[in-house]
Motif scaffolding. Structure first.
Motif, PDB file in Angstrom:
ATOM      1  N   UNK A 287       0.826  -1.212   0.000  1.00 36.83           N
ATOM      2  CA  UNK A 287       0.000   0.000   0.000  1.00 36.83           C
ATOM      3  C   UNK A 287       0.857   1.257   0.000  1.00 36.83           C
ATOM      4  N   UNK A 288       1.929   1.240   0.778  1.00 36.64           N
ATOM      5  CA  UNK A 288       2.816   2.403   0.830  1.00 36.64           C
ATOM      6  C   UNK A 288       3.524   2.618  -0.498  1.00 36.64           C
ATOM      7  N   UNK A 289       3.912   1.527  -1.144  1.00 33.77           N
ATOM      8  CA  UNK A 289       4.596   1.637  -2.433  1.00 33.77           C
ATOM      9  C   UNK A 289       3.671   2.182  -3.518  1.00 33.77           C
ATOM     10  N   UNK A 290       2.379   1.955  -3.352  1.00 36.52           N
ATOM     11  CA  UNK A 290       1.401   2.392  -4.359  1.00 36.52           C
ATOM     12  C   UNK A 290       0.934   3.825  -4.153  1.00 36.52           C
ATOM     13  N   UNK A 291       1.341   4.478  -3.088  1.00 38.87           N
ATOM     14  CA  UNK A 291       0.914   5.852  -2.813  1.00 38.87           C
ATOM     15  C   UNK A 291       1.397   6.805  -3.899  1.00 38.87           C
ATOM     16  N   UNK A 292       0.571   7.796  -4.186  1.00 35.36           N
ATOM     17  CA  UNK A 292       0.951   8.864  -5.103  1.00 35.36           C
ATOM     18  C   UNK A 292       0.621  10.194  -4.430  1.00 35.36           C
ATOM     19  N   UNK A 293       1.081  11.317  -4.989  1.00 29.39           N
ATOM     20  CA  UNK A 293       0.714  12.620  -4.416  1.00 29.39           C
ATOM     21  C   UNK A 293      -0.796  12.821  -4.330  1.00 29.39           C
ATOM     22  N   UNK A 294      -1.549  12.129  -5.197  1.00 26.69           N
ATOM     23  CA  UNK A 294      -2.995  12.303  -5.198  1.00 26.69           C
ATOM     24  C   UNK A 294      -3.646  11.758  -3.929  1.00 26.69           C
ATOM     25  N   UNK A 295      -3.151  10.609  -3.430  1.00 30.73           N
ATOM     26  CA  UNK A 295      -3.798   9.999  -2.264  1.00 30.73           C
ATOM     27  C   UNK A 295      -2.932  10.009  -1.007  1.00 30.73           C
ATOM     28  N   UNK A 296      -1.793  10.663  -1.034  1.00 34.26           N
ATOM     29  CA  UNK A 296      -0.897  10.640   0.125  1.00 34.26           C
ATOM     30  C   UNK A 296      -1.550  11.253   1.358  1.00 34.26           C
ATOM     31  N   UNK A 297      -2.214  12.404   1.196  1.00 29.55           N
ATOM     32  CA  UNK A 297      -2.867  13.047   2.346  1.00 29.55           C
ATOM     33  C   UNK A 297      -3.988  12.173   2.891  1.00 29.55           C
ATOM     34  N   UNK A 298      -4.705  11.498   1.978  1.00 32.26           N
ATOM     35  CA  UNK A 298      -5.784  10.608   2.408  1.00 32.26           C
ATOM     36  C   UNK A 298      -5.234   9.428   3.192  1.00 32.26           C
ATOM     37  N   UNK A 299      -4.136   8.837   2.720  1.00 31.60           N
ATOM     38  CA  UNK A 299      -3.527   7.714   3.424  1.00 31.60           C
ATOM     39  C   UNK A 299      -3.056   8.120   4.823  1.00 31.60           C
ATOM     40  N   UNK A 300      -2.518   9.330   4.938  1.00 34.43           N
ATOM     41  CA  UNK A 300      -2.103   9.837   6.254  1.00 34.43           C
ATOM     42  C   UNK A 300      -3.307   9.991   7.172  1.00 34.43           C
ATOM     43  N   UNK A 301      -4.407  10.524   6.623  1.00 32.91           N
ATOM     44  CA  UNK A 301      -5.630  10.682   7.410  1.00 32.91           C
ATOM     45  C   UNK A 301      -6.113   9.336   7.942  1.00 32.91           C
ATOM     46  N   UNK A 302      -6.141   8.318   7.077  1.00 28.77           N
ATOM     47  CA  UNK A 302      -6.605   6.990   7.493  1.00 28.77           C
ATOM     48  C   UNK A 302      -5.679   6.389   8.543  1.00 28.77           C
ATOM     49  N   UNK A 303      -4.376   6.540   8.325  1.00 29.54           N
ATOM     50  CA  UNK A 303      -3.416   5.961   9.273  1.00 29.54           C
ATOM     51  C   UNK A 303      -3.544   6.610  10.638  1.00 29.54           C
ATOM     52  N   UNK A 304      -3.735   7.929  10.669  1.00 27.08           N
ATOM     53  CA  UNK A 304      -3.848   8.643  11.951  1.00 27.08           C
ATOM     54  C   UNK A 304      -5.183   8.378  12.631  1.00 27.08           C
TER      55      UNK A 304
END
Length: 391
Positions: A287-304
């Motif tokens: 999942x981390x390898x698949x991150x792009x600038x488009x969803x990076x903020x969203x992934x951080x939100x979910x992780x937090x």
């Protein structure tokens, strides 16, 4: 279980999952690990709760005959126990002499101790003269000679008059005399009043309102020195976990919650640690390898939020949270994530029967078709796990 530490055998008991946040309970003078029994039952689920009989008490040994016992020696025992069990980011809960042991451990191993609860204790308890007087009385008449006075300091009058007080008298009087005396000598030489500023972890101070051994004003002064909140526990003497376990559990639960982010280095780091523990490194790495600038903020939100707040909470176990998650995903028709959370059951402790029970509830409260589809996905995921020999 028995753990060898610094030349002696320590009697240890653990409750809760081994991957839970570690809390180490250190008992008072004249008691054993049973002093925590009522409190343990009320603590939030998901914690790794460890208690032990300190040296010379309960079923623990006293160590070599030539050992000069000190608070530092007792703190080394606690540290050795943590290392043997591979505990990290430990919250120490010290009662009476246990509080002095906790202070010493926090000073000696700040990398190990993440938070500290000082319960009915102080930076210094009594004076060398008062402890020498007690030792003389013990040598002359044994523990039975001082038990009436000790129990009067331990408990509120109503509890002291109850039949239950007899059990605590028996515990006190059955404490090995040499162990009790050696701990008195350790207390006589202990004074951390000049070192409070060196302790950097969060501290919470508690005291029974009727404590006759470490009166509330003494514990309050200790709280001030440690810049710690102080709470008075009504209708309790020197052993609040025995008399008022509900009040103590509530205060400890709040303190655990307030320090949970610190234990993991912040919500993002906590979330990533919990996410990996639940979903596995391979999944998270993909999942981390698949991150792009488009969803990076969203992934951080979910992780937090999802992992660093909800899943990181100690209020319920990961097994229960796993069942809730699967039921909610099925009930709301969010089937795409069900296989991922089925695979996660290998790490959360939820059994196949737990999954069945969760989807049974979905069938009754959210509809049979959704439960049926969720079960099909679960069957496929479990079959894949068996084929890949996933643990």
């Amino acid at each position: 279980m028995i753990i060898q530490a610094n030349g002696t055998a320590l009697h240890v008991r653990q409750d809760g999952p081994e991957d839970g946040r570690a809390v180490l309970f250190i008992n008072s003078l004249g008691t054993d690990l049973r002093v925590w029994d009522r409190l343990i039952e009320l603590m939030p689920k998901g914690l790794r709760l460890v208690r032990y009989d300190k040296r010379g008490h309960g079923l623990s040994g006293l160590g070599p005959a030539d050992t000069r016992l000190s608070i530092e020696t007792l703190a080394d025992d606690a540290i050795a126990l943590c290392e043997a069990l591979e505990l990290e980011d430990v919250m120490l809960v010290g009662l009476s002499i246990g509080g002095l042991i906790a202070q010493s451990a926090a000073l000696r191993r700040p990398d190990l101790v993440d938070a500290m609860v000082l319960m009915d204790t102080a930076m210094r308890i009594g004076t060398p003269e008062s402890w020498q007087d007690r030792i003389a009385a013990l040598q002359a008449g044994g523990i039975a000679a001082i038990s009436d006075a000790v129990l009067a300091r331990w408990f509120a009058p109503a509890f002291l008059a109850s039949p239950e007080a007899a059990m605590w008298r028996a515990m006190l009087e059955r404490t090995p005399l040499d162990g009790y005396i050696d701990c008195c000598r350790a207390l006589a030489g202990a004074d951390y009043s000049a070192r409070a500023a060196e302790v950097k972890c969060p501290v919470l101070a508690l005291c029974g309102a009727l404590d006759g051994s470490t009166p509330p004003d003494l514990v309050r002064e200790t709280a001030v020195a440690y810049r710690a909140p102080f709470h008075l526990i009504d209708n309790a003497g020197h052993l609040p976990p025995v008399e008022q376990p509900e009040a103590v559990a509530s205060l400890l639960s709040g303190f655990l919650q307030s320090t949970s982010e610190r234990a993991g280095g912040g919500r993002l780091e906590t979330g990533m640690r919990v996410r990996r523990a639940v979903l596995g490194d391979a999944h998270v790495d993909r999942a981390e390898a698949a991150k792009t600038p488009l969803d990076e903020a969203f992934q951080t939100l979910i992780t937090e939020s999802a992992w660093g707040t909800v899943w990181a909470s100690d209020a319920i176990s990961r097994r229960e949270r796993s069942m809730l998650t699967l039921a909610l995903l099925a009930a709301t028709g969010n089937f795409e994530e069900i296989p991922m959370h089925i695979r996660a059951t290998a790490r959360t402790g939820a059994s196949r029967q737990d999954v069945v029970e969760a989807f049974q509830h979905v069938a009754i409260y959210a509809g049979v078709p959704r439960a049926n589809h969720a079960l099909k996905l679960a069957k496929a995921a479990f079959a894949e796990m068996e084929e890949n020999d996933d643990d």
